[in-house]
Each structure stands twice: as structure tokens, then as C-alpha cells.
Design a protein around this motif. Structure first.
Motif, mmCIF file in Angstrom:
data_model
loop_
_atom_site.group_PDB
_atom_site.id
_atom_site.type_symbol
_atom_site.label_atom_id
_atom_site.label_comp_id
_atom_site.label_asym_id
_atom_site.label_seq_id
_atom_site.Cartn_x
_atom_site.Cartn_y
_atom_site.Cartn_z
ATOM 1 N N GLU A 1 42.293 40.852 35.234
ATOM 2 C CA GLU A 1 42.660 39.759 34.334
ATOM 3 C C GLU A 1 42.623 38.401 35.040
ATOM 4 N N GLU A 2 43.040 38.370 36.300
ATOM 5 C CA GLU A 2 43.064 37.111 37.044
ATOM 6 C C GLU A 2 41.651 36.559 37.212
ATOM 7 N N GLN B 1 39.076 37.294 35.374
ATOM 8 C CA GLN B 1 38.605 36.968 34.031
ATOM 9 C C GLN B 1 39.077 35.563 33.625
ATOM 10 N N GLU B 2 40.343 35.274 33.887
ATOM 11 C CA GLU B 2 40.898 33.970 33.536
ATOM 12 C C GLU B 2 40.248 32.848 34.331
ATOM 13 N N THR C 1 38.853 42.078 26.196
ATOM 14 C CA THR C 1 39.358 43.136 27.057
ATOM 15 C C THR C 1 39.092 44.452 26.361
#
Length: 183
Positions: free
Chosen positions: A161-162, A164-165, A182
Motif C-alpha cells: 500500500e505504501e 502504491q500511494e 486493490t
């Protein structure tokens, strides 16, 4: 994938004590309001509204605004979730949107429509157009073709997620139109 259980507890709370979410994007037409009252009269509550507890102890709705509004002072089941403001925003945005993505098993739908009988005319009319003898649902092969404009897209797999952000923010900063997915 690490999936957290964010449900803290189930409470029964007078609906009038639940604070509507000021960012709720869903609207409820008269036919939906009437159908909900019909289902509640026929069956009762078989689901819980979703709310988060704010710092002052009040409960702010994330899902179930119409049910809470309809029930007024009656106690309703509330799933109290442990979400911060950003997480609550994500659930507020996606909860009903995910439900609109469902497919239809025509045979099971037809069987359910034949078996279920409701006292409420509003509920019956909600399903009237779905009954095979009135207006059959279109099979995939019968759906009309539509023009879809050309669109060039890239899907990038991220490690988490990190990442991706970070990538999302970088691409948005460079002027690209982006969406986060996701799977």
C-alpha cells in the motif's frame, strides 16, 4: 494479505441519536424510501447500520442513513467500527458502490421472485420489472452494443500500500489521471 476486523461492538441505539455523515453522497428517492418501509414492515431489521464513535462519544453514520432516518426514535442495531476519518471516508465511498457491481443469476432471481410475497405494494413494484413474465432481464448475449472510446491505460503492480500511494501521488503530480485499485 492482512485483513483487520474493524468491528468493535454491536449496540442498539435510538436512531435519532445517530449523527448523519455530512459527506454522505447517497440520495434516496421516494420509491426507495417506500420500499424500505415495506421491507421493514414485512420482515423488520435484519441488518445493522454502520457508525464510528467520534471523540465526543457520538456515533456518526457511515452506512444506513435511510434506515436510521426511517426508524426515528426506535432502537436500531449499530455496528460500531474503529475507523479514523480517512478510513471512514473510504468505507462511505465504497460500501454501496461495491454492491452495484454484482452480477445476476437469472435462474435464482426468477425462483426468489416467484417465492417471495410482500405485503407492501412499494416492494412489489420494486421487483415488478425484474419478473421474467413482465420484462425479462437481458442475457449477456442480448445486451446492446455500446461505443466505448479508446482508452490507453497502464496497470502497475506494487509491493504494498505504501508503494502504491507513493506512485499514485507521483503520477498525479505529473498530471496523469489515476485511480487506485486493490485486488
Amino acid at each position: 494479505m492482512n485483513i483487520q476486523d474493524r468491528v468493535k461492538e454491536l449496540r442498539r441505539v435510538p436512531a435519532s441519536e445517530l449523527k448523519p455523515n455530512p459527506r454522505n453522497w447517497r440520495t434516496h428517492p421516494v420509491a426507495q424510501r417506500d420500499a424500505l418501509r415495506g421491507v421493514l414492515a414485512d420482515v423488520g431489521f435484519a441488518d445493522a447500520v454502520v457508525a464510528r464513535e467520534l471523540a465526543d462519544g457520538t456515533l456518526e453514520l457511515i452506512d444506513g442513513h435511510l434506515r436510521a432516518e426511517t426508524m426515528q426514535d426506535a432502537a436500531v442495531p449499530v455496528l460500531v467500527v474503529d475507523l479514523d476519518d480517512q478510513e471512514a471516508t473510504k468505507v462511505l465511498l465504497t460500501h454501496d458502490a461495491l454492491a452495484t457491481m454484482v452480477g445476476v443469476d437469472q435462474e435464482n432471481l426468477a425462483t426468489l421472485l416467484d417465492e417471495a410475497q410482500f405485503e407492501s405494494e412499494a416492494v412489489e413494484s420494486m421487483f415488478a420489472g425484474m419478473k421474467p413474465d413482465n420484462a425479462p432481464l437481458l442475457a449477456d448475449a442480448e445486451r446492446p452494443e455500446i461505443d466505448v472510446p479508446e482508452s490507453y491505460q497502464v496497470v502497475v503492480e506494487c509491493q504494498g500500500e505504501e508503494e502504491q500511494e507513493l506512485l499514485f501521488n507521483r503520477l498525479r503530480g505529473e498530471g496523469f489521471r489515476c485511480r487506485v485499485m486493490t485486488l
